[in-house]
Design an enzyme around this catalytic site. Structure first.
Site, PDB file in Angstrom:
ATOM      1  N   ILE A   1      30.785 -51.937  94.553  1.00  0.00           N
ATOM      2  CA  ILE A   1      31.222 -50.809  93.733  1.00  0.00           C
ATOM      3  C   ILE A   1      30.926 -51.065  92.260  1.00  0.00           C
ATOM      4  O   ILE A   1      30.806 -50.131  91.476  1.00  0.00           O
ATOM      5  CB  ILE A   1      32.710 -50.493  93.932  1.00  0.00           C
ATOM      6  CG1 ILE A   1      33.601 -51.624  93.412  1.00  0.00           C
ATOM      7  CG2 ILE A   1      33.027 -50.163  95.380  1.00  0.00           C
ATOM      8  CD1 ILE A   1      35.077 -51.239  93.339  1.00  0.00           C
ATOM      9  N   ASP A   2      30.780 -52.343  91.874  1.00  0.00           N
ATOM     10  CA  ASP A   2      30.523 -52.678  90.472  1.00  0.00           C
ATOM     11  C   ASP A   2      29.096 -52.356  90.044  1.00  0.00           C
ATOM     12  O   ASP A   2      28.804 -52.302  88.848  1.00  0.00           O
ATOM     13  CB  ASP A   2      30.792 -54.161  90.223  1.00  0.00           C
ATOM     14  CG  ASP A   2      32.254 -54.528  90.407  1.00  0.00           C
ATOM     15  OD1 ASP A   2      33.098 -53.613  90.350  1.00  0.00           O
ATOM     16  OD2 ASP A   2      32.553 -55.710  90.615  1.00  0.00           O
TER      17      ASP A   2
ATOM     18  N   ARG B   1      50.848 -43.656  78.988  1.00  0.00           N
ATOM     19  CA  ARG B   1      51.102 -43.928  80.400  1.00  0.00           C
ATOM     20  C   ARG B   1      49.846 -44.595  80.969  1.00  0.00           C
ATOM     21  O   ARG B   1      48.729 -44.248  80.572  1.00  0.00           O
ATOM     22  CB  ARG B   1      51.409 -42.651  81.180  1.00  0.00           C
ATOM     23  CG  ARG B   1      52.736 -42.012  80.800  1.00  0.00           C
ATOM     24  CD  ARG B   1      53.920 -42.850  81.266  1.00  0.00           C
ATOM     25  NE  ARG B   1      55.194 -42.187  81.016  1.00  0.00           N
ATOM     26  CZ  ARG B   1      55.890 -42.253  79.909  1.00  0.00           C
ATOM     27  NH1 ARG B   1      55.401 -42.945  78.864  1.00  0.00           N
ATOM     28  NH2 ARG B   1      57.043 -41.627  79.772  1.00  0.00           N
TER      29      ARG B   1
END
EC number: 2.7.1.11
Length: 361
Positions: free
Chosen positions: A142-143, A279
């Site tokens: 995925i990198d 957040r």
């Protein structure tokens, strides 16, 4: 038609979307076109260490179209246990490479297809050299940091998940006048953060390749406020270090340390510097487990077919790769040697800066 062969296939390293699509393509090409037999090795190289070897026969009856829609891997995988220094129960390590080579021979394999990243390929290449095994590699990470290929299986889906997260965070950020910080995966490279940040309309993107300062980030947040917008979106790659230059890692069960927590650090620093309510959302393994995107299914299918064709042509110790809108193959040693980080003069970095996105520098 070539002589009937018996080939193995395994998935190694961290899971990602698209692995099952690769397996399906390999079976369709090997069985449907060449009439070969395909054995799926379970749990990566761990399956070769078991006696009897743990595998399942794969044929056209058990690789239907539903399979390529599934995330993960039906064969299982592992990112632990280097067979050349395998951790034993008493705290020592043992070279178990001969057991894996023996497992390959026990099954009577003519070739092995390994689906993995740079770490997996380094091990598989070493095993192939030592035991004279015939091996072909298919890149997945995925990198998207594996060299010699423009894209690896799993990257597109991971970016899509991150973009969807930004799409969901934006309205709640606007509703509460908050700065939302999204921490995404990226062990050493910032490809996911950069691509998702651009596609998801982020104001700040932090990647390990670009040094940042809290003052620069704070200035961007203040500019956003001055423009009349009451919220901001920040994307940070998990491998980004603190302002002091240390990586933020979490201690996992068993004593292993993995990246995680830089989002909380950045969120606190932004709140201190700007007074904004912040957040933090950490996507983590959500990026790995999604059903694969259309592009990942396409790339996975093309890679699987080409890998089988390489075996038919007698070409081994090579990795299939994506280049210039097509599939090529390169020596595995070159793929391992050429790590692919975010280039500072790349098109996406220029795009981010052109859009006014702050990279924190």
């Amino acid at each position: 038609m070539t002589a009937r062969k018996r080939i193995g296939i395994l998935t190694s390293g961290g899971d990602c979307a698209g692995l099952n699509a690769v397996i399906r393509a390999v079976v369709h090409r090997a069985v449907g076109t060449y009439g070969w037999q395909v054995l799926g090795i379970k749990e990566g190289t761990q399956g070769f260490l078991q006696r009897p070897v743990q595998y399942q026969t794969l044929d056209l009856s058990n690789v239907d179209g539903h399979m390529m829609r599934q995330g993960g891997t039906i064969l299982g995988t592992t990112n632990r246990g280097d067979p050349f220094a395998y951790p034993m129960g008493d705290g020592t390590t043992k070279d178990r490479s001969d057991e894996i080579i023996g497992g390959y021979r026990e099954l009577g394999l003519d070739a092995l297809i390994g689906i993995g990243g740079d770490g997996s390929f380094a091990i598989l290449h070493k095993l192939a050299e030592k035991g004279g095994l015939k091996m072909v590699g298919i890149p997945k990470t995925i990198d998207n940091d594996l060299g010699m290929t423009e894209v690896s299986v799993g990257f597109d889906t991971a970016v899509g998940v991150a973009v969807e997260a930004l799409d969901r965070l934006q309205p709640t950020a606007a509703s509460h006048q908050r700065v939302m910080v999204l921490e995404v995966m990226g062990r050493d490279a910032g490809h996911i953060a950069l691509a998702a940040g651009i596609a998801g309309g982020a104001d700040v993107i932090l990647i390990p390749e670009v040094p940042y300062s809290i003052d620069s980030i704070a200035n961007k947040i203040k500019q956003v406020r001055a423009s009349g917008r009451n919220f901001a979106l920040v994307v940070v790659s998990e491998a980004v270090k603190t302002a002091e230059g240390t990586g933020v890692k979490k201690l996992l069960q068993g004593g292993e340390k993995r990246y995680g927590g830089i989002g909380d650090y950045i969120g606190e620093k932004i709140a201190d510097a700007t007074g904004a309510e912040t957040r933090v959302t950490v996507l983590g393994h959500v990026q790995r487990g999604s059903p694969p995107s259309a592009r990942d299914r396409l790339v996975a299918s093309a890679f699987g077919v080409h890998a089988v064709d390489l075996i038919a042509e007698g070409k081994f110790d090579r990795m299939v790769a994506w280049s210039n809108r097509g599939v090529i193959d390169v020596p595995i040693t070159e793929a391992i040697a050429h790590y692919s980080c975010v280039e500072l003069d790349s098109a996406l970095v220029k795009t981010a800066r052109g859009l006014g996105i702050s990279l924190g520098d």
